[in-house]
Each structure stands twice: as C-alpha cells, then as structure tokens.
Enzyme design. Structure first.
Site, PDB file in Angstrom:
ATOM      1  CD  GLU A  81      -4.156  44.052  60.163  1.00  0.00           C
ATOM      2  OE1 GLU A  81      -3.309  43.153  60.337  1.00  0.00           O
ATOM      3  OE2 GLU A  81      -4.414  44.917  61.020  1.00  0.00           O
ATOM      4  CD  GLU A 112     -17.708  29.380  72.147  1.00  0.00           C
ATOM      5  OE1 GLU A 112     -17.369  28.518  72.953  1.00  0.00           O
ATOM      6  OE2 GLU A 112     -17.131  30.480  72.029  1.00  0.00           O
TER       7      GLU A 112
END
Length: 276
Positions: A81, A112
């Site tokens: 953004e 992960e």
C-alpha cells in the site's frame, strides 16, 4: 525470565458454539477494544524502531517486513500500500512471506519452520547494511523469521520485530523489538484476530510516520498518491481546488497535465510567482 505464549492460552470465553450471533459479535468486539490500549503501551518501542528506519530510508536504504502466515500477510499488505498511497517505488518497502507470494492466498505447509529460507529470501533482494529488516510474528517463535533476523544481525543489518508475547525468542533476537501483549484470543490460538489487528495498527504507524518524515504528505494530504482510479483522480482534483483556491475545470486540467498533485501545486505556484 520465563517465556509464556499468552497468544496460545485458553480464551476467556467458552462454549462459543452456544452463543447467539449477537453474543459472538459483542464478545469479539469487547476483545477488539483492548487492542489499541495494548498498542499504546508499546509506543516507546514503536518510536525507537521508527527512528532507526527514517534515516536509513533517507539515505537510500529500504524497509523489509518478513513473516509467515497472517503476520507475513500483514507485512505484505502494508508494503503493497505504500506505492499507491505515497508515490514511492515498490522497492522502498518490501514485504516477504514464508512460502512466497502464493502463501498470501493459500497456506504453505511448514514454510514457517525453515531456519534457512528467510535469509535466502532476503538475499534475493541483495539486502545490506543500508536496510532495516522487521520480523513480524505474533508468537515470537517462528523459525523462518528468527533465523532471518539472526543472519541480518550477523551481517550488520538493523533489525526490528513485532510480536504479541512478552520476552519471546524473536524479541531477544531483534535489536529493536516491539511487543504488543494482547492476551488470549477469542478463539483460542487464532492469532489472526487481536494479534493480527495489533500488527496492522503498528505497521500503519511505522509506514505512515516514516513516509510523513520523508516528506510524502503535505499538510494532511497524500499529494504523492498514484492516480490509479477515478476515485483518486477526483480526490486529487479536490485537493488542488482547496489548496490553490481554483475552480474544478482548472484543477482538472492541472492534474491531467502534471499527473501528480504535488507537481501540479508546484507548477501552479511557481507559474503564478513568475507572472507577478
């Protein structure tokens, strides 16, 4: 000091399946209300990290967020953004998620848990000592994130972190740790809820404060935003009308000519001065 995962502790609520929709919403909202107060307690740590980031960005460095699952998605979201909001290069703030971009939509099993892939993913961007790397992990125990920060520390790269447990392994690894202790989740262990919200709030603070300090906002307006849709073009026109005290048509022409609110303001102001 003993490390306890409060993010994994039992919810303060039970028999959720017996609650009405109204009860579910009220209880979730009651928990959500506590998040901003938890963030407030971490303000000194948030400020300390931002004060490391700003000079690095001003001198040509970059900001990296690295995480897995929800935490990784939050970092990718905030990074993605920045270009449309502040008109900066997509290379300035970079979000990296365990398992690659495909993991933004679909969970990648065991991504992960790698203790090597995080650093490899950073190396693809030629990360260096001009940059800042912020590890994002609600639990503060994600191997992918911790090992990446360990490698950064070994290579003289400034490290920060955002987690939601006190004194976690991630905080101990990070040079500038942020801990937002939100407590047990409404659904036990579902850290996409309060922990995810807390991470989003902190990431908003980091990127917004940094971009304002870099001069990407004028007054309170996003003068460098990308004009990528009609809504944003209309917003830009209205900014020019207010800032320059001109009519719609003139503002529209200015924006069409200069393709950017800041450039339009500068050209109009300089042009007027030149004619005086």
């Amino acid at each position: 000091m003993q490390f306890t995962k409060t993010t994994e502790q039992d919810s303060s609520y039970d028999h959720l399946e017996k609650m009405s929709v109204s009860e579910l919403l009220s209880n979730i909202n009651a928990e959500d209300k506590t998040v901003a107060f938890s963030v407030e307690k971490a303000m000194p740590e948030i400020e300390a990290l931002i004060k490391q980031i700003i000079p690095k960005l001003k001198s040509g460095g970059r900001l990296f967020y690295i995480g897995a699952g929800t935490s990784g998605r939050m970092g990718v979201l905030d990074a993605s953004e920045c270009p449309p909001t502040f008109g900066v290069s997509p290379d300035l703030v970079v979000g990296i998620i365990a398992g690659g971009d495909g993991a933004i939509r679909n969970a990648v099993e065991f991504a992960e848990d790698s203790t090597e892939q995080g650093w490899r993913d950073l190396e693809e961007f030629k990360v260096n000592s001009n940059d800042v790397v912020v590890g994002v992990a609600a639990s503060g125990t994600t191997p992918y994130v911790i090992s990446a920060l360990e490698a950064c520390n070994a290579n003289n790269i400034t490290t920060g972190s955002i987690s939601c447990n006190h004194n976690s392994p991630l905080s101990q690894t990070s040079q500038f740790p942020i801990e937002v202790i939100v407590g047990p989740e409404f659904v036990t262990g579902s850290s996409r809820m309060k922990a995810g919200t807390a991470q989003k709030l902190v990431l908003n603070m980091i990127s917004t404060a940094a971009m304002i300090q870099l001069g990407k906002v004028k007054g309170n307006k996003m003068v460098d935003m990308q004009l990528s849709n009609n809504k944003l073009v209309d917003r830009g026109i209205k900014m020019l009308m207010r800032e320059l005290n001109i009519e719609f048509r003139e503002a529209q022409t200015l924006l069409e000519t200069h393709k950017n609110v800041r450039s339009a303001i500068q050209h109009y102001t300089h042009g007027n001065k030149a004619h005086k």
